[in-house]
Design a protein around this motif. Structure first.
Motif, PDB file in Angstrom:
ATOM      1  N   ILE A 210       0.834  -1.205   0.000  1.00 21.84           N
ATOM      2  CA  ILE A 210       0.000   0.000   0.000  1.00 21.84           C
ATOM      3  C   ILE A 210       0.867   1.253   0.000  1.00 21.84           C
ATOM      4  CG2 ILE A 210      -1.664   1.327   1.356  1.00 21.84           C
ATOM      5  CD1 ILE A 210      -2.788  -1.383   2.334  1.00 21.84           C
ATOM      6  N   VAL A 211       1.874   1.270   0.864  1.00 25.98           N
ATOM      7  CA  VAL A 211       2.758   2.436   0.956  1.00 25.98           C
ATOM      8  C   VAL A 211       3.533   2.634  -0.345  1.00 25.98           C
ATOM      9  CG1 VAL A 211       4.755   3.396   2.165  1.00 25.98           C
ATOM     10  CG2 VAL A 211       2.944   2.260   3.460  1.00 25.98           C
ATOM     11  N   ALA A 212       4.075   1.546  -0.909  1.00 24.96           N
ATOM     12  CA  ALA A 212       4.832   1.645  -2.152  1.00 24.96           C
ATOM     13  C   ALA A 212       3.954   2.115  -3.304  1.00 24.96           C
ATOM     14  CB  ALA A 212       5.468   0.297  -2.497  1.00 24.96           C
ATOM     15  N   GLY A 213       2.712   1.636  -3.357  1.00 24.01           N
ATOM     16  CA  GLY A 213       1.810   2.054  -4.417  1.00 24.01           C
ATOM     17  C   GLY A 213       1.534   3.543  -4.371  1.00 24.01           C
TER      18      GLY A 213
ATOM     19  N   LEU B 150       8.618   7.042  -0.020  1.00 24.13           N
ATOM     20  CA  LEU B 150       7.518   6.121   0.258  1.00 24.13           C
ATOM     21  C   LEU B 150       7.681   4.808  -0.498  1.00 24.13           C
ATOM     22  CD1 LEU B 150       4.450   8.567   0.269  1.00 24.13           C
ATOM     23  CD2 LEU B 150       5.559   7.480   2.235  1.00 24.13           C
ATOM     24  N   VAL B 151       8.178   4.883  -1.729  1.00 25.52           N
ATOM     25  CA  VAL B 151       8.447   3.657  -2.484  1.00 25.52           C
ATOM     26  C   VAL B 151       9.472   2.809  -1.747  1.00 25.52           C
ATOM     27  CG1 VAL B 151       9.535   2.742  -4.566  1.00 25.52           C
ATOM     28  CG2 VAL B 151       7.800   4.523  -4.760  1.00 25.52           C
ATOM     29  N   GLY B 152      10.577   3.438  -1.346  1.00 27.16           N
ATOM     30  CA  GLY B 152      11.610   2.697  -0.627  1.00 27.16           C
ATOM     31  C   GLY B 152      11.098   2.098   0.664  1.00 27.16           C
ATOM     32  N   LEU B 153      10.273   2.867   1.383  1.00 28.67           N
ATOM     33  CA  LEU B 153       9.702   2.379   2.642  1.00 28.67           C
ATOM     34  C   LEU B 153       8.799   1.175   2.392  1.00 28.67           C
ATOM     35  CD1 LEU B 153       9.276   2.833   5.699  1.00 28.67           C
ATOM     36  CD2 LEU B 153       7.374   4.361   5.102  1.00 28.67           C
ATOM     37  N   GLY B 154       7.961   1.257   1.361  1.00 25.72           N
ATOM     38  CA  GLY B 154       7.016   0.188   1.088  1.00 25.72           C
ATOM     39  C   GLY B 154       7.663  -1.095   0.614  1.00 25.72           C
TER      40      GLY B 154
END
Length: 426
Positions: free
Chosen positions: A89-92, A113-117
């Protein structure tokens, strides 16, 4: 075991979990190396210097690095299903933000956010492999994971460059974000953390053996045990030096290096990175399988990484090469780099089974710490090379930095403990 009536349900759940999380892992690889194919576009869109571009690409690796140990703790305590769903969800959301970014700040938030997800995907996959596959098949299962995951990296090279002829990079990242959200939803409904969650015996119990004992105590005690194990650390350092340099090179600087030093077109340069990543993907599967069948880790690991090191020498000395030879060189370089994938098997096997998530996350931290250091460091070197030197000389200085890290990684490889494909605690 295949005669066991529970094997059908076991197999279905195992491969459903494997397929969904591997698809998410493929997207993480796409995000990892996609900036290399659009480096020029990003510089133009955000008026960014080489150092700024390195920093933007490196954000992914900074957050990925920080999240590795927390991810190991989370998958060992909460289970990979919950963590992969939230990460998707976070990466999306981050991928959509990156595609819509109107400034460097917006792009950086999206990249963060992509890296976190996606930072949680691989350690979760390793935890699932440890739960759903035989101990003696872990190297092969992990190699297959990396092989399939790297298809995402291959798609981010030459195929991505081809797609950019028909649409914008922004549209691609928005579409990838939507796919991440769909995979997150499917993971929640179809993935199970381990056989026991589905009312099934473990793989070892199906074979008539005692199940691995769970960790007794707080997660912090488990983390302390892994960090206090001196056999953990050679795997961390080899990942920092070897795979850190490989991902930084393939993920950002290989294409501009080949364009400046060897006067290649972007399409030709991205074909080289595709071969580099394809060699890595094939090597991960092959090397894991060879190691499992030989019942040895260290000799296969050392031989593969030595091959990778040797392949850097023509680039270090900027030797002229016919096109067929440069293609072969990059293919072999990727094949040798895949040796580092055995570090996850090695670090898992020198620690307890119940702590496999934490153990593999500690080793994996080295990969992204090394990449996060090298991407902006090489960019800084290119920006600040002597004013009398041309672009080709500036890129050669960057290659020397990469090579130094590779040598460091190879030396660390010589300190890895042989496990004979089993847990040393057994």
């Amino acid at each position: 075991m295949k005669n066991n009536p529970k094997y059908g349900a076991y197999s279905l759940l195992r491969w459903s979990a494997f397929a969904l999380v591997v698809l998410a892992y493929m997207l993480s690889f796409f995000h990892r190396v996609a900036p290399a194919a659009i480096a020029t576009d990003l510089q133009q869109a955000f008026s960014a210097s080489a150092a700024a571009l390195g920093g933007l690409a490196g954000i992914y690796f900074y957050v990925y690095t920080v999240m590795q140990v927390p991810t190991g703790i989370l998958v060992d305590t909460l289970g990979p299903r919950r963590i992969v769903t939230l990460g998707g969800i976070v990466a999306g959301i981050g991928s959509v933000m990156f595609g819509l970014a109107s400034s460097m700040t917006d792009a950086s938030i999206g990249r963060f956010l992509v890296g976190l997800g996606v930072s949680v995907t691989f350690i979760s996959m390793l935890k699932l492999n440890a739960s759903w596959f035989h101990d003696r098949h872990f190297g092969t299962a992990t190699g297959l994971t990396v092989l399939l995951g790297n298809l995402g990296a291959v798609m981010a090279a030459a195929p991505f460059a081809w797609v950019l002829q028909f649409t914008s990079w922004r549209s691609v990242f928005i579409a990838i974000g939507g796919l991440s959200l769909v995979l997150a939803l499917l993971t929640w409904f179809f993935v199970r953390d381990h056989p026991g969650e589905a009312g099934l015996p473990s793989m070892r119990e199906l074979d008539g053996k005692a199940a691995h004992p769970p960790h007794q105590g707080h997660w912090f005690d488990g983390l302390t045990m892994v960090l206090g194990n001196r056999l953990t650390w050679p795997n961390f350092w080899l990942n920092l030096g070897l795979e850190g340099s490989f991902l930084a090179f393939a993920g950002l600087w290989a294409v501009p290096f080949l364009q400046e030093v060897y006067a290649m077109s972007r399409t030709t340069a991205t074909i080289h990175t595709s071969l580099l990543l394809a060699g890595f993907a094939f090597g991960a599967m092959t090397i894991g399988m060879i190691s499992d069948r030989l019942g040895r880790r260290r000799p296969v690991l050392v031989a593969a990484i030595l091959l990778h090191l040797v392949c850097w020498l023509p680039l270090v000395f900027s030797l002229p090469m016919p096109r067929w030879l440069s293609f072969l060189l990059f293919l072999l370089m990727g094949l040798g780099a895949a040796g580092f994938t055995l570090s996850w098997s090695c670090v898992k096997e020198v620690n307890r089974h119940a702590l496999s998530g934490i153990a593999t996350s500690v080793a994996n931290t080295g990969v992204f710490l090394g990449t996060g250091i090298l991407q902006p460091l090489v960019g800084w070197t290119i920006d600040r090379a002597g004013s009398g030197q041309g672009a080709a000389m500036q890129y050669r200085l960057g290659i020397l930095i990469f090579f130094a890290f590779v040598v460091f990684g190879f030396l660390a490889t010589l300190r890895v403990r042989e496990t004979y494909c089993r847990y040393l605690s057994e």
